[in-house]
Scaffold this active site. Structure first.
Site, PDB file in Angstrom:
ATOM      1  CE1 TYR A 142      52.209  12.874  66.024  1.00 38.93           C
ATOM      2  CE2 TYR A 142      52.921  14.447  64.367  1.00 38.93           C
ATOM      3  CZ  TYR A 142      53.188  13.362  65.184  1.00 38.93           C
ATOM      4  OH  TYR A 142      54.423  12.780  65.151  1.00 38.93           O
ATOM      5  CE  LYS A 187      52.148  -3.363  63.787  1.00 37.28           C
ATOM      6  NZ  LYS A 187      53.202  -4.298  63.324  1.00 37.28           N
ATOM      7  CG  ASP A 219      56.236  -3.779  61.798  1.00 38.19           C
ATOM      8  OD1 ASP A 219      55.571  -3.695  60.756  1.00 38.19           O
ATOM      9  OD2 ASP A 219      55.990  -4.620  62.696  1.00 38.19           O
ATOM     10  CG  ASP A 243      56.703  13.306  62.731  1.00 38.04           C
ATOM     11  OD1 ASP A 243      57.740  13.714  62.159  1.00 38.04           O
ATOM     12  OD2 ASP A 243      56.318  13.751  63.821  1.00 38.04           O
ATOM     13  CG  ASP A 247      62.011  13.122  61.087  1.00 36.63           C
ATOM     14  OD1 ASP A 247      61.948  13.925  60.138  1.00 36.63           O
ATOM     15  OD2 ASP A 247      61.646  13.406  62.233  1.00 36.63           O
TER      16      ASP A 247
END
Length: 352
Positions: A142, A187, A219, A243, A247
């Protein structure tokens, strides 16, 4: 205590729910003998429309001069639907985080006994789910170097050791105050940035032997949150993964309008609901104010006012038990309550 609060209503339903966050805080201050002053400022699309900047200098200065920021939401369809827009409301949110040094986003995920049937997951899976997602907020893709032309584009997922260390320090402290279990999400099998995260986390785990630390690929973490959300106590991860996962976690409770968050760091802390601006509902008295009101509970708790925070949580639970709920979580054949009615009911409850 005396509180100086910067209020950033933002866009869409923001002004409607912001009002009830302020009123809830005023009610608690009267009840517990505190003083609070509130000053509004522009942010998001409203700021772009008026001054051309989603996070104006005047807003930054007010935030810096305040004890805390009560933020609501930013976003507007006219920017969402224009991929060529150079200035966007969300840039104001990113600017606020960066300029206030808010590197840690604290997002609790919990379920409410009276709303288990609203969760998309089976009640037996989500009953008693209660964990905290801690997301690094000012690094990664970001904020990394970006490029885009007609043929290619890239976003750089850059992290420095000190950025990883400071967010992990927050995570270990939260885990220590809770059940003593920390899950580091990365990851590392693919990404170099994640391998740095895992290396630093393993080093810090040795320095925090009282916390049980485990590691999970993002994942797998996404699947585990759906299959067994009660596994988690405190989860920490980088900006982009955080993020998405936060959510995902938010819908476990049954409504995006139920969960608050805090963003903390080196500057003025910000407290906000986790949902967006929902512009389609603006002005229709439909938005759920509970997440905004619960963000005020987190504000009080940040300043050590535990009893005050508990009073707000008790009021929210009482409203749910009394079926004083906005339409998306209301029981069948119960009376209709909108943003104003729910907010007023909770404010009155807090004054008893």
């Amino acid at each position: 205590m005396n509180f100086k609060i910067a209020v950033l209503p933002g866009d869409g339903i923001g002004p409607e729910i912001s009002l009830w966050g302020v009123k809830a805080m005023e009610a608690v201050c009267r009840r517990f003998g505190h003083q609070a002053t509130f000053q509004e400022a522009l942010c998001g699309a409203a700021a772009i429309d008026q001054v051309g900047d989603p996070f104006p200098k005047e807003t930054l200065e007010l935030c810096q001069a305040s004890d805390a920021v009560l933020f609501s939401a930013v976003g507007d369809p006219k920017y969402d639907q224009n991929p060529d827009a150079k200035v966007r409301p969300e840039q104001g949110l990113l600017a606020m985080r960066k300029q206030l040094g808010l590197f840690a986003n604290i997002r609790p995920v919990q379920t409410f006994p009276s709303l288990l049937h609203h969760s998309p997951l089976k009640p037996e899976l989500v009953k008693d789910a209660d964990f905290v997602c801690i997301r690094e907020l000012t690094g990664g893709m970001y904020f990394g170097e970006k490029y885009q032309d007609e043929e290619k584009a890239y976003d750089t997922n850059l992290y420095h050791r000190n950025e990883v260390e400071r967010i992990l320090k927050v995570a270990f402290e939260y885990a220590r105050r809770r059940k003593g279990h920390l899950t580091v999400v990365d990851k590392a099998n693919v990404l170099a940035s994640s391998r740095l995260w895992r290396k630093v986390a393993k080093e810090m785990a040795l320095q925090n032997p009282d916390v049980q630390t485990d590691f999970m690929y993002v994942d797998n973490a996404a699947m585990r949150m759906i299959q067994d959300p009660r596994f988690f106590d405190v989860m920490v991860t980088e900006n982009t993964f955080g993020d998405i996962l936060t959510d995902e976690g938010s819908v476990i409770s049954g409504s995006m309008g139920l969960l608050p968050s805090a963003s903390i760091g080196t500057g003025t802390p910000v407290f906000e609901p986790i949902h967006g601006s929902w512009p389609q509902a603006a002005g229709k008295n439909l938005a759920n104010p509970l997440a905004q009101i619960l963000s005020v509970a987190m504000l009080f708790e940040h300043f050590g006012c535990t009893e005050e925070g508990n009073a707000i949580r008790k009021a929210v639970n009482a409203s749910l038990d009394a079926n004083v709920r906005t339409p998306e979580i209301q029981v069948e054949n119960a009376p209709h309550y909108g943003t104003r009615e729910v907010g007023a009911w909770i404010t009155e409850y807090l004054q008893k």
